[in-house]
Design a protein around this motif. Structure first.
Motif, PDB file in Angstrom:
ATOM      1  N   ALA A   1      62.043  62.151  67.853  1.00 26.97           N
ATOM      2  CA  ALA A   1      62.210  60.501  68.016  1.00 26.97           C
ATOM      3  C   ALA A   1      62.744  60.355  69.213  1.00 26.97           C
ATOM      4  O   ALA A   1      63.781  60.965  69.792  1.00 26.97           O
TER       5      ALA A   1
ATOM      6  N   HIS B   1      70.765  49.023  57.506  1.00 34.50           N
ATOM      7  CA  HIS B   1      71.101  50.493  58.074  1.00 34.50           C
ATOM      8  C   HIS B   1      71.087  50.526  59.758  1.00 34.50           C
ATOM      9  O   HIS B   1      70.451  49.913  60.438  1.00 34.50           O
TER      10      HIS B   1
ATOM     11  N   ILE C   1      65.155  58.035  69.753  1.00 30.37           N
ATOM     12  CA  ILE C   1      66.591  57.916  69.476  1.00 30.37           C
ATOM     13  C   ILE C   1      66.765  58.868  68.240  1.00 30.37           C
ATOM     14  O   ILE C   1      66.096  58.535  66.941  1.00 30.37           O
TER      15      ILE C   1
ATOM     16  N   GLU D   1      71.079  52.981  61.755  1.00 28.91           N
ATOM     17  CA  GLU D   1      69.781  53.618  62.391  1.00 28.91           C
ATOM     18  C   GLU D   1      68.631  53.299  62.312  1.00 28.91           C
ATOM     19  O   GLU D   1      67.539  53.835  62.334  1.00 28.91           O
ATOM     20  N   ILE D   2      68.268  51.832  61.954  1.00 28.65           N
ATOM     21  CA  ILE D   2      67.054  51.286  62.045  1.00 28.65           C
ATOM     22  C   ILE D   2      66.711  50.164  62.903  1.00 28.65           C
ATOM     23  O   ILE D   2      67.850  49.274  62.811  1.00 28.65           O
ATOM     24  N   HIS D   3      65.761  50.226  63.564  1.00 28.00           N
ATOM     25  CA  HIS D   3      65.746  49.177  64.794  1.00 28.00           C
ATOM     26  C   HIS D   3      65.676  47.791  64.146  1.00 28.00           C
ATOM     27  O   HIS D   3      64.798  47.637  63.146  1.00 28.00           O
TER      28      HIS D   3
ATOM     29  N   ASN E   1      61.991  60.051  59.748  1.00 25.37           N
ATOM     30  CA  ASN E   1      62.705  60.516  60.752  1.00 25.37           C
ATOM     31  C   ASN E   1      61.668  61.549  61.555  1.00 25.37           C
ATOM     32  O   ASN E   1      61.527  62.589  61.298  1.00 25.37           O
TER      33      ASN E   1
ATOM     34  N   SER F   1      66.881  58.210  64.168  1.00 21.86           N
ATOM     35  CA  SER F   1      66.544  57.013  63.764  1.00 21.86           C
ATOM     36  C   SER F   1      65.412  57.000  62.649  1.00 21.86           C
ATOM     37  O   SER F   1      64.675  57.776  62.519  1.00 21.86           O
ATOM     38  N   TRP F   2      65.674  55.951  61.837  1.00 20.28           N
ATOM     39  CA  TRP F   2      64.496  55.974  60.629  1.00 20.28           C
ATOM     40  C   TRP F   2      63.500  54.597  61.268  1.00 20.28           C
ATOM     41  O   TRP F   2      63.760  54.028  61.797  1.00 20.28           O
ATOM     42  N   LYS F   3      62.418  55.111  60.994  1.00 21.95           N
ATOM     43  CA  LYS F   3      61.012  54.259  61.193  1.00 21.95           C
ATOM     44  C   LYS F   3      60.035  54.218  60.219  1.00 21.95           C
ATOM     45  O   LYS F   3      60.310  55.010  59.079  1.00 21.95           O
TER      46      LYS F   3
END
Length: 287
Positions: free
Chosen positions: A144, A234, A146, A236-238, A140, A149-151
């Motif tokens: 970010a 999830h 967003i 918060e994951i694109h 995270n 969000s997690w990436k």
């Protein structure tokens, strides 16, 4: 995500960056960005030639008190007389086009400049790092796009750096996890990205050789091992990142990988990398 990603200008940055409404009288307002930077455009803020030096000095003093980082001046042809004064005040050239030149100055004294190189195509890498507990490494970012969000860990490729080396380095820098290459997974190609350039995002699968996470405090807010099942649903994951993982899982299911082989050009004698489909694992499993 390396330091090289710290400052990003979009081709449509006028619409995305917010003017500093709190600026006092007599300083350049500029456009604030999410990295605590300021961009001044000479087409948007006029300044008489005889007043420019004083206005610049007041602005720099104000930005320093506000802990601003990268200061950018987009100087159009009609205001080219600004350039000598900017250079005199430690500004450097970054890039130029037919009708403008972009200069920058990095203000923090205790932080290395994190200004990316300019090019027509930016190249970044992301890494799918999955352990034997069916968990994937996620980060995270502090800055970010967003919030929350997690990436995938990753960032821009350094000059003269191979994609594989860049992915391994970025994972280690952001999370302290050591890895080795497994497979190329996917490539995302987009346009009108940073500095109006095209953008290549190359996703690698890496095998972890350590498990203990130690995040990079400068760039990363949080990082963790997340279960694959959670990752795939999830909120918060694109969706694009979920698709990268689905692709990787499908490769494993079919016994496929895209390998990287080092070659040397027979005439130029320069080393290069060849990425190609490797079906050897699939063949051996069917024998």
């Amino acid at each position: 995500m390396s330091g090289k990603t710290d400052i990003v200008l979009s081709s449509s940055w006028f619409n995305k960056y917010v003017a500093d409404e709190d600026s006092p009288e007599g300083v350049f307002r500029g456009l604030s960005d999410r990295f605590s930077g300021i961009t001044v455009d000479s087409n948007r803020e006029t300044c008489k030639s005889e007043e420019f030096s004083e206005t610049l000095q007041r602005s720099l003093s104000y930005w320093i008190t506000k802990n601003k980082r990268g200061i950018w001046f987009k100087v159009n042809l009609s205001c080219s007389h600004w350039v000598p004064e900017l250079v005199h005040n430690q500004f450097k050239f970054h890039h130029a086009k037919d009708d403008f030149v972009m200069l920058y100055r990095w203000l923090p004294k205790d932080e290395e400049p994190n200004i990316p190189p300019y090019a027509h195509t930016m190249v970044g890498v992301g890494a799918i790092v999955m352990n034997n507990q069916n968990q994937i490494l996620v980060v995270n970012e502090k800055h970010a796009l967003i919030k929350g969000s997690w990436k995938l860990p990753g960032g821009y490729v350094e000059p003269d750096e191979n994609f594989v080396d860049a992915a391994i380095r970025e994972v280690n820098e952001e999370t302290n996890i050591k890895t080795r290459f497994e497979s190329l997974v996917s490539i995302r190609h987009a346009h009108s990205a940073g500095f109006g350039c095209s953008d290549l995002y190359i996703v690698m699968a890496l095998i972890p050789e350590s498990m203990e996470i130690k995040k990079c405090d400068r760039e990363i807010d949080k990082c963790m091992w997340m279960s694959v099942d959670d990752y795939l649903i999830h909120p918060e994951i694109h969706e694009t990142n979920r698709n990268f993982l689905r692709t990787y899982l499908e490769y494993k299911k079919m016994g496929l990988k895209i390998s990287c082989k080092n070659e040397v050009h027979q005439i130029l004698k320069k080393q290069y990398n060849i990425y190609s489909l490797d079906c050897s694992q699939n063949k051996s499993s069917t024998l």
